[in-house]
Write an enzyme that holds these catalytic residues in place. Structure first.
Site, PDB file in Angstrom:
ATOM      1  CE  LYS A 179      -1.650   3.085   1.929  1.00 31.19           C
ATOM      2  NZ  LYS A 179      -1.429   4.499   1.473  1.00 31.19           N
ATOM      3  CB  CYS A 287      13.220   9.250   8.012  1.00 30.80           C
ATOM      4  SG  CYS A 287      14.292   7.984   7.359  1.00 30.80           S
TER       5      CYS A 287
HETATM    6  P1  NAD Z   1       2.418   9.327   6.840  1.00 30.64           P
HETATM    7  O1  NAD Z   1       2.507   8.725   8.185  1.00 30.64           O
HETATM    8  O2  NAD Z   1       1.511  10.471   6.631  1.00 30.64           O
HETATM    9  O3  NAD Z   1       1.986   8.213   5.759  1.00 30.64           O
HETATM   10  C1  NAD Z   1       2.613   6.951   5.729  1.00 30.64           C
HETATM   11  C2  NAD Z   1       1.611   5.918   5.232  1.00 30.64           C
HETATM   12  O4  NAD Z   1       0.552   5.798   6.192  1.00 30.64           O
HETATM   13  C3  NAD Z   1       0.961   6.283   3.901  1.00 30.64           C
HETATM   14  O5  NAD Z   1       0.888   5.131   3.105  1.00 30.64           O
HETATM   15  C4  NAD Z   1      -0.420   6.787   4.298  1.00 30.64           C
HETATM   16  O6  NAD Z   1      -1.406   6.522   3.336  1.00 30.64           O
HETATM   17  C5  NAD Z   1      -0.711   6.001   5.571  1.00 30.64           C
HETATM   18  N1  NAD Z   1      -1.569   6.765   6.512  1.00 30.64           N
HETATM   19  C6  NAD Z   1      -1.659   8.110   6.644  1.00 30.64           C
HETATM   20  N2  NAD Z   1      -2.526   8.421   7.632  1.00 30.64           N
HETATM   21  C7  NAD Z   1      -2.982   7.259   8.135  1.00 30.64           C
HETATM   22  C8  NAD Z   1      -3.892   6.925   9.182  1.00 30.64           C
HETATM   23  N3  NAD Z   1      -4.516   7.862   9.883  1.00 30.64           N
HETATM   24  N4  NAD Z   1      -4.128   5.611   9.424  1.00 30.64           N
HETATM   25  C9  NAD Z   1      -3.514   4.650   8.712  1.00 30.64           C
HETATM   26  N5  NAD Z   1      -2.635   4.912   7.713  1.00 30.64           N
HETATM   27  C10 NAD Z   1      -2.377   6.200   7.429  1.00 30.64           C
HETATM   28  O7  NAD Z   1       3.934   9.692   6.431  1.00 30.64           O
HETATM   29  P2  NAD Z   1       4.432  10.512   5.169  1.00 30.64           P
HETATM   30  O8  NAD Z   1       4.104  11.963   5.382  1.00 30.64           O
HETATM   31  O9  NAD Z   1       4.016   9.860   3.916  1.00 30.64           O
HETATM   32  O10 NAD Z   1       6.019  10.309   5.294  1.00 30.64           O
HETATM   33  C11 NAD Z   1       6.858  11.136   6.057  1.00 30.64           C
HETATM   34  C12 NAD Z   1       7.126  10.542   7.428  1.00 30.64           C
HETATM   35  O11 NAD Z   1       7.717   9.251   7.293  1.00 30.64           O
HETATM   36  C13 NAD Z   1       8.119  11.359   8.240  1.00 30.64           C
HETATM   37  O12 NAD Z   1       7.675  11.409   9.566  1.00 30.64           O
HETATM   38  C14 NAD Z   1       9.401  10.561   8.142  1.00 30.64           C
HETATM   39  O13 NAD Z   1      10.310  10.750   9.209  1.00 30.64           O
HETATM   40  C15 NAD Z   1       8.880   9.178   8.126  1.00 30.64           C
HETATM   41  N6  NAD Z   1       9.840   8.254   7.543  1.00 30.64           N
HETATM   42  C16 NAD Z   1      10.502   7.419   8.390  1.00 30.64           C
HETATM   43  C17 NAD Z   1      11.465   6.565   7.887  1.00 30.64           C
HETATM   44  C18 NAD Z   1      12.220   5.637   8.802  1.00 30.64           C
HETATM   45  O14 NAD Z   1      12.858   4.738   8.304  1.00 30.64           O
HETATM   46  N7  NAD Z   1      12.165   5.824  10.102  1.00 30.64           N
HETATM   47  C19 NAD Z   1      11.753   6.550   6.515  1.00 30.64           C
HETATM   48  C20 NAD Z   1      11.038   7.420   5.677  1.00 30.64           C
HETATM   49  C21 NAD Z   1      10.077   8.263   6.209  1.00 30.64           C
END
Ligand code: NAD
Length: 500
Positions: A179, A287
């Site tokens: 997803k 990240c």
């Molecule tokens: P996000 O949490 O908004 O989205 C991530 C995924 O979760 C998406 O597929 C989205 O559709 C889904 N999602 C969003 N809201 C949801 C909800 N309420 N319930 C269930 N699923 C939901 O993150 P983003 O903005 O796409 O990415 C940026 C974030 O990811 C930053 O915080 C970054 O630090 C983090 N990140 C972490 C790593 C790591 O390895 N630690 C790597 C890359 C990004």
């Protein structure tokens, strides 16, 4: 919004076929540098999610019986195809995310490296053996696949992060439902097309699009065994709690606030140039971006020099060779970054460089934020507490390395950190005492290569086993230990002559 260009497609992929979703909810996918509409992504219905999982469940029966060397060969063909299409994937990813071309290619490349690692799956699946644990008794273990695994991925690495997940899971004998982020789903579609071209059988990999409803259905689905999530801490906490409560194995890689410690004996040029790239590169949407620089002692005198260097790193179009980075992924995210910059000014941080009003010639509609630098930042400020996810660097000034370590350890997230110094003693003290899972010494963004694992700590990670590397293989497998007794009299009548 420009709707005149031909739209690309962001279909679902179920049971070996790309299909248009029958869902009613859809979102525009736009180029963040221009607002040009690239595609519309329609969220899967509950019935479509069920079909994707059912397809993966059915495919598991034969895929787990496919010899491991054949599964490895699929990954070898896949990595060759990804390399062959590296430029094309980079160009697509640049449109989808706004990343500058070289950075977009880097996103793809770091995924290819994990596919290369997945091609080594036979040796990574080796178990353990001990002969003679009792008279005539031997013990040995196998790593067996789990079944249907699910991956939920963020917008900021639409190639690398899906490739952290499904190649290793599938090479280990599982089947998978991906997803991807609804904000940039076009690169994952192409990753799947190439996976089919490499020879992946139907059902082994499926993809659905969607938001919270689709995610919640997947992570609680009766036929799903494991959930890998990468995204914000807010969503990651929810995914971890919901998935584990439903009895799933889960790993959640989440948000961060990464510090670089600058010692007064560090190489000034190398340190400041590293800080510019690590904070503003990819518009700070990594990240592992460095979002806080902790200057120890006299190194604080370098902050004005740093501001001048940051000023030279301006955003621009994906194919502009002079651009240091691209736009912020969406207008809403840009607004959030600008609000945090305003908050920093009001809370009393010193703003040396403010990128709020930056313009890029010829691209008036892009989600631009210029490089931004604050000093005198304190832990109570919103720009310190929040993950800004923009090209904004916060500088703190402390007197000693002990103080720098205590400041970093007081924070509840621990994805990455680094120290720049010429002192082996300072570096060793730092690597030993810091409560952060990935440490760079004179390296600003210490992302481990795929033969290690991606080991974020504390609030940056929930779970027990980290992504990729040996821990990734363990995450996607279960260990079965066999204890067998065979005595030599068991050889049977037909074997007795041969054994004489
Ligand atoms: P996000 O949490 O908004 O989205 C991530 C995924 O979760 C998406 O597929 C989205 O559709 C889904 N999602 C969003 N809201 C949801 C909800 N309420 N319930 C269930 N699923 C939901 O993150 P983003 O903005 O796409 O990415 C940026 C974030 O990811 C930053 O915080 C970054 O630090 C983090 N990140 C972490 C790593 C790591 O390895 N630690 C790597 C890359 C990004």
């Amino acid at each position: 919004m420009n709707t005149s260009a031909t739209l690309l497609k962001a279909p679902l992929f179920i049971d070996g076929e790309f299909v248009e979703s029958r869902g009613e909810q859809s979102l525009p996918v736009t180029n963040p540098a221009t607002q040009q509409l690239l595609a519309n992504v329609t969220f899967a219905t509950s019935e479509e999610v069920d079909r994707a999982v059912a397809s993966a469940k059915a495919a598991f029966e034969s895929w787990r019986e496919t010899p491991v060397s054949e599964r490895a060969r699929l990954m070898m063909r896949y990595q060759a195809l990804l390399k062959e299409h590296h430029d094309e994937l980079g160009a697509l990813l640049a449109k989808d995310t706004g990343k500058v071309f070289e950075d977009a290619k880097g996103d793809v490349w770091r995924g290819i490296e994990v596919v290369e690692q997945a091609a080594n799956i036979p040796s990574m699946l080796m178990g353990e053996t001990v002969e003679g644990v009792a008279k005539g008794v031997d013990s040995y273990s196998y790593k067996q696949p789990l079944g249907v695994c699910v991956g939920i991925t963020p917008f900021n690495f639409p190639a690398m992060i899906p490739l952290w997940m499904f190649p290793l899971a599938i090479a280990a004998g599982n089947t998978f439902v991906l997803k991807p982020s609804e904000q940039d789903p076009l690169t994952p579609v192409r990753l799947i097309e190439l996976f089919i071209e490499a020879g992946a059988p139907a059902g082994v990999l499926n993809m659905v699009h969607g938001g919270p409803d689709v995610v919640d259905q997947l992570i609680t689905h009766n036929d799903v065994k494991a959930v890998s999530f990468v995204g914000s801490s807010r969503v990651g906490q929810h995914v971890y709690e919901t998935a584990t409560k439903a009895g799933k194995r889960a790993q959640c890689m989440m948000g961060a606030k990464n510090h670089m410690v600058v010692m007064p004996d560090a190489d000034r040029d190398a340190t400041l140039n590293a800080l510019v790239g690590a904070s503003a590169g990819a518009a700070g949407q990594r990240c592992m971006a460095i979002s806080v620089a902790v200057f120890v002692g006299d190194s604080a005198n370098w902050i004005e020099d740093l501001a001048q260097r940051m000023k030279a790193a301006q955003p621009g179009a994906w194919d502009d060779k002079d651009a240091a980075y691209g736009p912020i992924i969406s207008q809403a995210s840009r607004d959030r970054v600008l609000k945090l910059i305003e908050a920093g000014k009001h809370e009393g941080a010193t703003c040396h460089l403010d990128g709020s009003d930056v313009q890029v010639e010829g691209l008036p509609d892009g989600n631009w934020v210029g490089p931004t630098l604050f000093s005198d930042v304190t832990p109570d400020m919103a720009i310190y507490r929040e993950e800004i996810f923009g090209p904004v660097l916060c500088c703190m000034q402390v007197e000693t390395l002990d103080e720098a370590i205590a400041t970093i350890n007081a924070l509840d997230v621990g994805n990455g950190t680094s120290i720049f110094t010429q002192s082996g003693g300072a570096a060793r003290k730092f690597q030993h005492e810091i409560d952060v899972g990935q440490v760079g010494i004179n390296i600003p963004i210490p992302v481990p290569l795929p033969f290690f694992s991606f080991t974020g700590w504390n609030g940056s990670f929930r779970g027990d086993l980290h992504a990729y590397g040996k821990q990734g293989v363990q995450f996607y497998t279960e260990t079965k230990t066999i204890t067998a007794r065979w005595t030599h009299s068991d050889t049977g009548p037909n074997m007795s002559i041969a054994l004489k």
